[in-house]
Design a protein around this motif. Structure first.
Motif: not given
Length: 211
Positions: A1-19, A81-86
């Motif tokens: 569950t997200l603890s704060k709003q993430g609208v417009g944020s950049n969501f990243t899976i570092p190294g990419g998903p497998r697969d 997992l990262k949201l805006n690098g965090e």
């Protein structure tokens, strides 16, 4: 569950998903990330509100069995997992669950009548009918999206018509003889089912060039 709003944020899976990963927020698909394309991030939409549940379905599409890549074939999410690098802010951490894909587990799934329009995938579909003639045959999946098929409890393979080359799944006669009373087909559709939710048998294979 997200603890704060993430609208417009950049969501990243570092190294990419497998697969390949389907990213959901509040049960709404935010996007699909695929290792082979190098696309490891997406911008979250209005569904990324504080309190929204984030769910990620990760598909293991097989392992490299030759060359230098053999030593890096761990599957799943390997680097967080990262949201805006965090790190993605959550209230209760993460839970890990496996889909029930063993034969006994598939038969314990409770199915509902199919609505007139499918608005949400991934989803399991089941069709039961009188068995066709006991002969080798093929199931045409050209109008379906991407997924897996079981016939009479036997896993027959995967389909992804838009990538090709195989559009039809081979069904040996011996599989049809497993049950002389009825034919049971179970499909796990990941992307988009056929608009008419129909299946067609044919007596020949079909191979196409990837799109």
């Amino acid at each position: 569950t997200l603890s704060k709003q993430g609208v417009g944020s950049n969501f990243t899976i570092p190294g990419g998903p497998r697969d390949r990963a389907h990213v959901f927020l509040g049960r709404k698909l935010s996007g699909i990330l695929y290792r082979a394309t190098g696309n490891y991030s997406l911008v979250l939409g209005e569904e990324a509100q504080a309190g929204a549940d984030m769910q990620i379905l990760v598909e293991n599409m097989g392992r490299i069995n030759f060359g230098h890549g053999m030593d890096a074939e761990t599957k799943g999410l390997t680097q967080g997992l990262k949201l805006n690098g965090e790190p993605v802010p959550t209230e209760s951490g993460w839970m890990l669950n496996c889909l029930p894909l063993r034969t006994k587990q598939l038969r314990n799934i409770v199915y509902e009548d199919i609505p007139t329009k499918i608005t949400r995938t991934p989803a399991f579909f089941k069709m039961v009918q009188s068995p066709p003639e006991k002969a080798d045959t093929y199931l045409d999946m050209s109008s379906w999206g991407k997924g897996y098929i079981w016939v009479n409890g036997i896993a027959l393979g995967r389909y992804w018509p838009s990538m090709g080359p195989q559009e039809r799944i081979y069904i040996p006669a011996a599989v049809l003889e497993e049950n002389n009373v009825e034919l049971e087909i179970v499909i796990l559709e990941l992307d988009a089912p056929a608009p008419a939710l129909t299946l067609h048998f044919t007596n020949s294979p079909k191979f196409v060039r990837p799109q």
